[in-house]
Design a protein around this motif. Structure first.
Motif, PDB file in Angstrom:
ATOM      1  N   TYR A   1       0.846  -1.186   0.000  1.00 46.98           N
ATOM      2  CA  TYR A   1       0.000   0.000   0.000  1.00 46.98           C
ATOM      3  C   TYR A   1       0.892   1.251   0.000  1.00 46.98           C
ATOM      4  CZ  TYR A   1      -3.714   3.042   2.072  1.00 46.98           C
ATOM      5  OH  TYR A   1      -4.622   4.038   2.341  1.00 46.98           O
ATOM      6  N   PRO A   2       1.407   1.661  -1.162  1.00 41.55           N
ATOM      7  CA  PRO A   2       2.273   2.836  -1.194  1.00 41.55           C
ATOM      8  C   PRO A   2       1.515   4.137  -0.991  1.00 41.55           C
ATOM      9  CG  PRO A   2       1.950   1.992  -3.403  1.00 41.55           C
ATOM     10  CD  PRO A   2       1.288   1.016  -2.479  1.00 41.55           C
ATOM     11  N   VAL A   3       2.222   5.107  -0.415  1.00 40.13           N
ATOM     12  CA  VAL A   3       1.687   6.447  -0.168  1.00 40.13           C
ATOM     13  C   VAL A   3       2.538   7.420  -0.960  1.00 40.13           C
ATOM     14  CG1 VAL A   3       1.208   8.202   1.582  1.00 40.13           C
ATOM     15  CG2 VAL A   3       0.956   5.756   2.145  1.00 40.13           C
ATOM     16  N   VAL A   4       1.909   8.225  -1.816  1.00 41.08           N
ATOM     17  CA  VAL A   4       2.648   9.114  -2.714  1.00 41.08           C
ATOM     18  C   VAL A   4       2.086  10.529  -2.641  1.00 41.08           C
ATOM     19  CG1 VAL A   4       3.120   7.177  -4.261  1.00 41.08           C
ATOM     20  CG2 VAL A   4       1.175   8.688  -4.740  1.00 41.08           C
TER      21      VAL A   4
ATOM     22  N   VAL B   1       0.062  -1.923  -9.034  1.00 46.73           N
ATOM     23  CA  VAL B   1      -0.206  -1.694  -7.617  1.00 46.73           C
ATOM     24  C   VAL B   1      -1.704  -1.483  -7.427  1.00 46.73           C
ATOM     25  CG1 VAL B   1       0.285  -0.234  -5.633  1.00 46.73           C
ATOM     26  CG2 VAL B   1       2.084  -0.680  -7.323  1.00 46.73           C
ATOM     27  N   GLY B   2      -2.305  -2.224  -6.494  1.00 47.15           N
ATOM     28  CA  GLY B   2      -3.753  -2.238  -6.377  1.00 47.15           C
ATOM     29  C   GLY B   2      -4.373  -1.186  -5.479  1.00 47.15           C
ATOM     30  N   THR B   3      -3.601  -0.686  -4.498  1.00 44.98           N
ATOM     31  CA  THR B   3      -4.102   0.342  -3.581  1.00 44.98           C
ATOM     32  C   THR B   3      -3.007   1.390  -3.424  1.00 44.98           C
ATOM     33  OG1 THR B   3      -5.428  -1.267  -2.322  1.00 44.98           O
ATOM     34  CG2 THR B   3      -4.978   0.849  -1.271  1.00 44.98           C
ATOM     35  N   ILE B   4      -3.327   2.646  -3.674  1.00 38.03           N
ATOM     36  CA  ILE B   4      -2.353   3.729  -3.552  1.00 38.03           C
ATOM     37  C   ILE B   4      -3.009   4.911  -2.853  1.00 38.03           C
ATOM     38  CG2 ILE B   4      -0.731   5.246  -4.733  1.00 38.03           C
ATOM     39  CD1 ILE B   4      -0.935   3.376  -7.171  1.00 38.03           C
ATOM     40  N   GLN B   5      -2.331   5.447  -1.855  1.00 42.83           N
ATOM     41  CA  GLN B   5      -2.832   6.640  -1.167  1.00 42.83           C
ATOM     42  C   GLN B   5      -2.146   7.890  -1.704  1.00 42.83           C
ATOM     43  OE1 GLN B   5      -2.493   8.582   3.250  1.00 42.83           O
ATOM     44  NE2 GLN B   5      -3.109   6.426   3.170  1.00 42.83           N
ATOM     45  N   LEU B   6      -2.949   8.906  -1.997  1.00 43.42           N
ATOM     46  CA  LEU B   6      -2.439  10.213  -2.403  1.00 43.42           C
ATOM     47  C   LEU B   6      -2.466  11.126  -1.183  1.00 43.42           C
ATOM     48  CD1 LEU B   6      -1.447  12.074  -4.675  1.00 43.42           C
ATOM     49  CD2 LEU B   6      -3.842  12.658  -5.118  1.00 43.42           C
TER      50      LEU B   6
ATOM     51  N   VAL C   1       3.664   2.050   2.654  1.00 42.77           N
ATOM     52  CA  VAL C   1       5.068   2.374   2.418  1.00 42.77           C
ATOM     53  C   VAL C   1       5.176   3.785   1.844  1.00 42.77           C
ATOM     54  CG1 VAL C   1       7.184   1.672   1.254  1.00 42.77           C
ATOM     55  CG2 VAL C   1       5.488  -0.052   1.897  1.00 42.77           C
ATOM     56  N   VAL C   2       6.021   4.596   2.463  1.00 42.44           N
ATOM     57  CA  VAL C   2       6.237   5.951   1.956  1.00 42.44           C
ATOM     58  C   VAL C   2       7.645   6.034   1.357  1.00 42.44           C
ATOM     59  CG1 VAL C   2       6.134   8.415   2.483  1.00 42.44           C
ATOM     60  CG2 VAL C   2       4.683   6.818   3.746  1.00 42.44           C
ATOM     61  N   THR C   3       8.639   6.215   2.206  1.00 41.80           N
ATOM     62  CA  THR C   3       9.999   6.489   1.748  1.00 41.80           C
ATOM     63  C   THR C   3      10.610   5.349   0.954  1.00 41.80           C
ATOM     64  OG1 THR C   3      10.316   7.903   3.682  1.00 41.80           O
ATOM     65  CG2 THR C   3      12.294   7.215   2.512  1.00 41.80           C
ATOM     66  N   ASP C   4      10.331   4.113   1.316  1.00 43.94           N
ATOM     67  CA  ASP C   4      10.992   2.985   0.666  1.00 43.94           C
ATOM     68  C   ASP C   4      10.625   2.869  -0.809  1.00 43.94           C
ATOM     69  OD1 ASP C   4      12.822   0.689   1.275  1.00 43.94           O
ATOM     70  OD2 ASP C   4      11.163  -0.440   0.402  1.00 43.94           O
ATOM     71  N   VAL C   5       9.511   3.480  -1.199  1.00 48.48           N
ATOM     72  CA  VAL C   5       9.134   3.501  -2.614  1.00 48.48           C
ATOM     73  C   VAL C   5       9.300   4.904  -3.187  1.00 48.48           C
ATOM     74  CG1 VAL C   5       7.218   3.245  -4.245  1.00 48.48           C
ATOM     75  CG2 VAL C   5       7.617   1.517  -2.499  1.00 48.48           C
ATOM     76  N   ALA C   6       8.591   5.875  -2.623  1.00 48.51           N
ATOM     77  CA  ALA C   6       8.627   7.232  -3.173  1.00 48.51           C
ATOM     78  C   ALA C   6      10.026   7.836  -3.115  1.00 48.51           C
ATOM     79  CB  ALA C   6       7.639   8.125  -2.436  1.00 48.51           C
TER      80      ALA C   6
END
Length: 204
Positions: free
Chosen positions: A10-13, A27-32, A179-184
């Motif tokens: 669940y990445p956060v961007v 990616v199936g769920t993404i938070q803006l 996940v925030v920093t590890d992806v974005a």
């Protein structure tokens, strides 16, 4: 186990470009999550985001801006405790939005459960530099305790979680990892997301 919502990854961007890139990657769920916007700008951003991922198999989650989420046609919302305190949960539900809620201690968990959320987020699990936290790192044991308490409600772990730490987090009982920093913050966010998508939770 693969959840219908939220997905286990669940990445956060804070970028529409990255939002679309990750959605196209599968990616199936993404938070803006974009902080500090006036309501008009927030609504415009939500509308743009909804249009940008239209037709893609992704669940777009709007962080904090519940009025903008309703006005902009979003279907999923995440609120922190401060935003929850001033939000009109009845209006959110009437608009058909799902609702995920952040928690950091027992009192916040009680408050969240009273609203019958679609998922509970717990954090920070590890130290994080994304924002100044009022709460110390929760650790893996707190995940086990929270999951025991909430039962079938999906538990999302967040805060300082890297791909390398993920197996322990899943093993502790988290259904999903935000996940925030590890992806974005990665040199190649899409490549890092693919690594997350390929990761199987412990026990599978």
């Amino acid at each position: 186990m693969t959840l219908a919502y939220p997905d286990r990854f669940y990445p956060v961007v804070d970028s529409l470009v990255l939002l679309v890139d990750l959605a196209r990657t599968g990616v199936g769920t993404i938070q803006l999550r974009v902080k500090g916007l006036p309501e008009g700008q927030a609504t415009a951003l939500v509308r743009e985001a909804v249009e940008a991922v239209a037709g893609l198999p992704v669940r777009l989650v709007v962080n904090d801006y519940w009025r903008a989420a309703i006005a902009g046609g979003a279907k999923h919302l995440h609120l922190g405790q401060e935003d929850l305190a001033t939000a009109d949960v009845a209006a959110i539900r009437a608009a058909g939005l799902t609702l995920g809620l952040s928690t950091h201690d027992e009192a916040e968990l009680d408050t969240a459960l009273a609203h019958r959320p679609d998922y509970i987020a717990l954090g920070p699990i590890y130290p994080t530099t994304v924002k100044t936290m009022r709460f110390p790192p929760q650790g893996l044991e707190r995940i086990r305790v929270w999951k025991q308490r909430i039962g079938a409600i999906p538990l999302v772990a967040i805060g300082g979680i890297t791909l390398e730490r993920a197996p322990d987090v899943y093993a502790a009982g988290a259904d999903s990892i935000a996940v925030v920093t590890d992806v974005a913050g990665a040199a190649d966010p899409v490549a890092r997301a693919r690594e997350w998508l390929a990761l199987e939770p412990a026990g599978e």
